[in-house]
Design a protein around this motif. Structure first.
Motif, PDB file in Angstrom:
ATOM      1  N   ALA A  73      33.139  51.258  52.600  1.00  0.00           N
ATOM      2  CA  ALA A  73      34.290  52.062  52.994  1.00  0.00           C
ATOM      3  C   ALA A  73      34.742  51.672  54.393  1.00  0.00           C
ATOM      4  CB  ALA A  73      33.936  53.538  52.953  1.00  0.00           C
ATOM      5  N   ASP A  74      33.753  51.331  55.262  1.00  0.00           N
ATOM      6  CA  ASP A  74      34.104  50.921  56.615  1.00  0.00           C
ATOM      7  C   ASP A  74      34.804  49.558  56.599  1.00  0.00           C
ATOM      8  OD1 ASP A  74      32.993  53.224  57.496  1.00  0.00           O
ATOM      9  OD2 ASP A  74      31.050  52.334  58.024  1.00  0.00           O
ATOM     10  N   GLU A  75      34.207  48.637  55.853  1.00  0.00           N
ATOM     11  CA  GLU A  75      34.823  47.305  55.793  1.00  0.00           C
ATOM     12  C   GLU A  75      36.165  47.385  55.069  1.00  0.00           C
ATOM     13  OE1 GLU A  75      31.928  44.973  53.880  1.00  0.00           O
ATOM     14  OE2 GLU A  75      30.581  44.939  55.583  1.00  0.00           O
ATOM     15  N   ASN A  76      36.109  48.140  53.973  1.00  0.00           N
ATOM     16  CA  ASN A  76      37.307  48.658  53.327  1.00  0.00           C
ATOM     17  C   ASN A  76      38.344  47.664  52.832  1.00  0.00           C
ATOM     18  OD1 ASN A  76      39.416  50.212  52.600  1.00  0.00           O
ATOM     19  ND2 ASN A  76      39.525  51.385  54.450  1.00  0.00           N
ATOM     20  N   ASP A  77      39.463  48.274  52.722  1.00  0.00           N
ATOM     21  CA  ASP A  77      40.770  47.769  52.333  1.00  0.00           C
ATOM     22  C   ASP A  77      40.817  46.708  51.256  1.00  0.00           C
ATOM     23  OD1 ASP A  77      41.726  49.607  53.960  1.00  0.00           O
ATOM     24  OD2 ASP A  77      42.437  48.252  55.508  1.00  0.00           O
ATOM     25  N   ASP A  78      40.522  45.487  51.619  1.00  0.00           N
ATOM     26  CA  ASP A  78      40.870  44.433  50.679  1.00  0.00           C
ATOM     27  C   ASP A  78      39.841  44.189  49.591  1.00  0.00           C
ATOM     28  OD1 ASP A  78      40.717  42.655  53.689  1.00  0.00           O
ATOM     29  OD2 ASP A  78      39.017  43.199  52.455  1.00  0.00           O
ATOM     30  N   GLU A  79      38.621  44.576  49.762  1.00  0.00           N
ATOM     31  CA  GLU A  79      37.621  44.205  48.766  1.00  0.00           C
ATOM     32  C   GLU A  79      37.387  45.259  47.671  1.00  0.00           C
ATOM     33  OE1 GLU A  79      36.634  40.583  48.427  1.00  0.00           O
ATOM     34  OE2 GLU A  79      35.302  42.047  47.535  1.00  0.00           O
ATOM     35  N   THR A  80      36.767  46.357  48.067  1.00  0.00           N
ATOM     36  CA  THR A  80      36.205  47.241  47.058  1.00  0.00           C
ATOM     37  C   THR A  80      37.203  48.075  46.277  1.00  0.00           C
ATOM     38  OG1 THR A  80      35.769  48.683  48.908  1.00  0.00           O
ATOM     39  CG2 THR A  80      33.895  47.518  47.978  1.00  0.00           C
ATOM     40  N   THR A  81      38.052  48.788  46.967  1.00  0.00           N
ATOM     41  CA  THR A  81      38.796  49.862  46.331  1.00  0.00           C
ATOM     42  C   THR A  81      39.794  49.385  45.287  1.00  0.00           C
ATOM     43  OG1 THR A  81      38.661  50.868  48.489  1.00  0.00           O
ATOM     44  CG2 THR A  81      39.961  52.024  46.827  1.00  0.00           C
ATOM     45  N   VAL A  82      40.605  48.459  45.684  1.00  0.00           N
ATOM     46  CA  VAL A  82      41.708  48.080  44.821  1.00  0.00           C
ATOM     47  C   VAL A  82      41.232  47.333  43.588  1.00  0.00           C
ATOM     48  CG1 VAL A  82      43.897  46.844  44.752  1.00  0.00           C
ATOM     49  CG2 VAL A  82      43.211  48.005  46.815  1.00  0.00           C
ATOM     50  N   VAL A  83      40.216  46.524  43.762  1.00  0.00           N
ATOM     51  CA  VAL A  83      39.754  45.694  42.655  1.00  0.00           C
ATOM     52  C   VAL A  83      39.265  46.530  41.497  1.00  0.00           C
ATOM     53  CG1 VAL A  83      38.145  43.850  42.056  1.00  0.00           C
ATOM     54  CG2 VAL A  83      39.047  44.005  44.348  1.00  0.00           C
ATOM     55  N   GLN A  84      38.754  47.708  41.800  1.00  0.00           N
ATOM     56  CA  GLN A  84      38.097  48.506  40.776  1.00  0.00           C
ATOM     57  C   GLN A  84      39.032  48.874  39.624  1.00  0.00           C
ATOM     58  OE1 GLN A  84      34.894  50.136  40.900  1.00  0.00           O
ATOM     59  NE2 GLN A  84      34.202  48.999  42.647  1.00  0.00           N
ATOM     60  N   ASP A  85      40.272  49.027  39.877  1.00  0.00           N
ATOM     61  CA  ASP A  85      41.137  49.474  38.785  1.00  0.00           C
ATOM     62  C   ASP A  85      42.553  48.976  39.005  1.00  0.00           C
ATOM     63  OD1 ASP A  85      41.281  52.658  37.063  1.00  0.00           O
ATOM     64  OD2 ASP A  85      41.864  50.650  36.493  1.00  0.00           O
ATOM     65  N   THR A  86      43.491  49.544  38.283  1.00  0.00           N
ATOM     66  CA  THR A  86      44.866  49.084  38.380  1.00  0.00           C
ATOM     67  C   THR A  86      45.468  49.454  39.719  1.00  0.00           C
ATOM     68  OG1 THR A  86      45.787  51.114  37.603  1.00  0.00           O
ATOM     69  CG2 THR A  86      45.154  49.524  35.929  1.00  0.00           C
ATOM     70  N   ALA A  87      46.659  48.949  39.942  1.00  0.00           N
ATOM     71  CA  ALA A  87      47.321  49.244  41.208  1.00  0.00           C
ATOM     72  C   ALA A  87      47.757  50.690  41.301  1.00  0.00           C
ATOM     73  CB  ALA A  87      48.530  48.339  41.368  1.00  0.00           C
ATOM     74  N   ALA A  88      47.642  51.414  40.193  1.00  0.00           N
ATOM     75  CA  ALA A  88      47.970  52.831  40.243  1.00  0.00           C
ATOM     76  C   ALA A  88      46.967  53.600  41.081  1.00  0.00           C
ATOM     77  CB  ALA A  88      48.011  53.419  38.850  1.00  0.00           C
ATOM     78  N   ARG A  89      45.819  52.957  41.402  1.00  0.00           N
ATOM     79  CA  ARG A  89      44.827  53.611  42.236  1.00  0.00           C
ATOM     80  C   ARG A  89      45.095  53.277  43.713  1.00  0.00           C
ATOM     81  NH1 ARG A  89      40.369  54.301  38.635  1.00  0.00           N
ATOM     82  NH2 ARG A  89      41.345  54.995  36.721  1.00  0.00           N
ATOM     83  N   THR A  90      44.049  53.462  44.519  1.00  0.00           N
ATOM     84  CA  THR A  90      44.210  53.304  45.963  1.00  0.00           C
ATOM     85  C   THR A  90      44.647  51.901  46.363  1.00  0.00           C
ATOM     86  OG1 THR A  90      42.471  54.880  46.259  1.00  0.00           O
ATOM     87  CG2 THR A  90      43.000  53.522  48.154  1.00  0.00           C
ATOM     88  N   LEU A 129      47.784  42.068  38.181  1.00  0.00           N
ATOM     89  CA  LEU A 129      47.848  40.910  39.074  1.00  0.00           C
ATOM     90  C   LEU A 129      47.997  41.364  40.518  1.00  0.00           C
ATOM     91  CD1 LEU A 129      50.189  38.495  37.051  1.00  0.00           C
ATOM     92  CD2 LEU A 129      47.696  38.547  37.135  1.00  0.00           C
ATOM     93  N   LEU A 130      48.821  42.407  40.696  1.00  0.00           N
ATOM     94  CA  LEU A 130      49.026  42.952  42.038  1.00  0.00           C
ATOM     95  C   LEU A 130      47.696  43.434  42.623  1.00  0.00           C
ATOM     96  CD1 LEU A 130      51.101  43.848  44.231  1.00  0.00           C
ATOM     97  CD2 LEU A 130      51.151  46.058  43.081  1.00  0.00           C
ATOM     98  N   ALA A 131      46.919  44.094  41.782  1.00  0.00           N
ATOM     99  CA  ALA A 131      45.619  44.603  42.247  1.00  0.00           C
ATOM    100  C   ALA A 131      44.710  43.468  42.685  1.00  0.00           C
ATOM    101  CB  ALA A 131      44.951  45.408  41.135  1.00  0.00           C
ATOM    102  N   VAL A 132      44.741  42.366  41.921  1.00  0.00           N
ATOM    103  CA  VAL A 132      43.881  41.219  42.259  1.00  0.00           C
ATOM    104  C   VAL A 132      44.351  40.573  43.559  1.00  0.00           C
ATOM    105  CG1 VAL A 132      43.064  38.966  41.477  1.00  0.00           C
ATOM    106  CG2 VAL A 132      43.316  40.820  39.844  1.00  0.00           C
ATOM    107  N   VAL A 133      45.668  40.456  43.707  1.00  0.00           N
ATOM    108  CA  VAL A 133      46.212  39.864  44.943  1.00  0.00           C
ATOM    109  C   VAL A 133      45.862  40.748  46.134  1.00  0.00           C
ATOM    110  CG1 VAL A 133      48.338  39.273  46.178  1.00  0.00           C
ATOM    111  CG2 VAL A 133      48.060  38.612  43.793  1.00  0.00           C
ATOM    112  N   ASN A 134      46.057  42.048  45.968  1.00  0.00           N
ATOM    113  CA  ASN A 134      45.768  42.975  47.067  1.00  0.00           C
ATOM    114  C   ASN A 134      44.275  43.043  47.392  1.00  0.00           C
ATOM    115  OD1 ASN A 134      48.345  43.736  47.798  1.00  0.00           O
ATOM    116  ND2 ASN A 134      48.443  45.361  46.269  1.00  0.00           N
ATOM    117  N   SER A 135      43.469  42.662  46.419  1.00  0.00           N
ATOM    118  CA  SER A 135      42.022  42.658  46.683  1.00  0.00           C
ATOM    119  C   SER A 135      41.623  41.498  47.594  1.00  0.00           C
ATOM    120  CB  SER A 135      41.251  42.560  45.361  1.00  0.00           C
ATOM    121  OG  SER A 135      41.314  41.244  44.863  1.00  0.00           O
ATOM    122  N   GLY A 136      42.521  40.528  47.754  1.00  0.00           N
ATOM    123  CA  GLY A 136      42.247  39.406  48.629  1.00  0.00           C
ATOM    124  C   GLY A 136      41.464  38.281  47.956  1.00  0.00           C
ATOM    125  N   ARG A 137      41.219  38.438  46.659  1.00  0.00           N
ATOM    126  CA  ARG A 137      40.419  37.415  45.979  1.00  0.00           C
ATOM    127  C   ARG A 137      41.251  36.207  45.577  1.00  0.00           C
ATOM    128  NH1 ARG A 137      36.735  40.592  41.705  1.00  0.00           N
ATOM    129  NH2 ARG A 137      38.766  41.128  40.891  1.00  0.00           N
TER     130      ARG A 137
END
Lengths: 214, 181
Positions: A73-90, A129-137
């Protein structure tokens, strides 16, 4: 008919078995990072946003151990949250929007409409695709290259999305299922404990009312 | 050997005759509720099942949920009739909880069908509407977990007695226990 004392004994024994199951189950779930405290889940539910990004689901953070979840959660943003599900999430505040992604893909020569139609037919959407891009992967350029067939390999999909097989079960997520079952049992324990004093109070009030009427 | 061993189960539990077959409703309820619980806790985790199975299980759950309501229809009618007659009605909390559960489940099921991607419905919903519905679907399902937990807690005595009778009845120690009405 069973003797009342024996019945009560069985009832108390049953409750303690249930309590033991809840405590042991809770400890196991906690050690595996699948236990979300009510405070944490409430905070996550309250973090719902009216923005396009959606909200953080209670179950999203269950995958990692407690300390790891905090670190993530501290490192946050690009890795954990968005990847978990669709872009409808965080989504992070500086995350790319669907419009920007579409425009950039189109500029890179990708037939976005065709890609969208193909993905819809597969039960997915551009949001994946947006979720994957936003995940930074993956970058937009890499994504565009893959979509145009210039590079091999698949775009790394968020878990649970785009799975075409019916029996595409992810056993590493079983802890979340166990958490749901544990939650049902834990609530039963809490209600059984609370029901005693409440029942006593209600009966006392009833008796007091009856005496007042008489 | 006790005399109660010779009493058939069907003689002491509620039963209903459907055609020529005798149906033990309590036993049916136990197994149906077990199925509902299992499907519900799995259904809550889309990541575990994947989208396709999540949507299929959702339909199965909806069907089993309707059967559950049908099996309890007499109770629903009776409580509805007497709901406003007594101020401290014992079943009132249970009834209100069940109404909430029904409304929430109905919403989650219908919204799930509307936003489904693998059932082949291909409803042309606007992206914003779909996203809103998806958000509400998820909030509704989290709420359902809490209400179902309360539902299970309220019925814990019934679950304990009948679960032990029908699920653990095969255990040697339990075989000779008398059936309690």
């Amino acid at each position: 008919m069973a003797h009342p004392v024996r019945r009560q004994h069985i009832s108390v024994r049953g409750f303690f078995i249930l309590l033991a199951v809840v405590i042991i189950g809770g400890a196991v779930l906690w050690s595996q990072g699948d236990l979300v405290s009510p405070l944490q889940s409430t905070t996550m539910l309250l973090s719902m946003s009216a923005e396009d990004g959606g909200f953080a689901m209670v179950g999203e953070e269950r995958g990692a151990p407690p300390e790891a979840a905090q670190r993530d959660a501290d490192e946050n943003d690009d890795e954990t949250t968005v990847v978990q599900d669709t872009a409808a999430r965080t989504a992070p505040t500086d995350a790319m929007t669907l419009e920007t992604l579409t425009a950039e893909l189109a500029a890179a020569g990708v037939d976005v409409e065709q890609v969208s139609a193909t993905m819809n037919a597969e039960g997915r959407s551009l949001e994946n695709l947006l979720a994957v891009v936003n995940s930074g992967r993956v970058t937009v350029a890499e994504l565009a290259a893959r979509l145009k067939g210039e590079a091999g390999g698949e775009v790394n999909q968020p878990p649970g999305e785009g799975s075409e097989g019916v029996l595409d079960i992810r056993w590493d997520e079983f802890g979340s299922v166990a958490y749901n079952l544990w939650f049902l049992l834990a609530t039963a324990v809490v209600v059984i404990v609370i029901a005693r004093p409440i029942g006593w109070l209600v009966n006392r009030t009833k008796r007091a009312d009856a005496r007042a009427i008489n | 050997m006790t005399a109660t061993q010779f009493v058939p189960k069907q003689a002491v539990v509620p039963e209903r005759t459907i055609g020529r077959r005798r149906l033990n409703r309590v036993k049916l309820n136990v197994f149906l509720d077990l199925l509902l619980t299992a499907v519900f806790v799995i259904e809550m985790e889309k990541h575990f099942t994947g989208l396709a199975l999540h949507e299929l299980l959702g339909l199965l759950f909806a069907a089993a949920f309707i059967v559950h309501i049908v099996l309890h229809w007499d109770w629903i009618v009776n409580i509805t009739r007497t709901f406003f007659r007594k101020l401290l009605h014992e079943s009132r909390f249970n009834y209100v909880l069940n109404i909430l559960l029904f409304a929430d489940m109905a919403f989650v099921t219908i919204s799930g069908i509307l936003i489904s991607r693998t059932l082949g419905l291909n409803l042309s919903l606007g992206e914003d509407f779909r996203r809103t519905l998806q958000t509400l679907h998820m909030v509704g399902s989290e709420l359902a977990l809490i209400i179902v937990a309360l539902h299970v807690a309220v019925h814990w005595k019934w679950i304990k007695v009948n679960g032990a009778r029908y699920l653990l009845g095969w255990l040697p120690g339990r075989r000779e226990q008398p059936h309690q009405g």
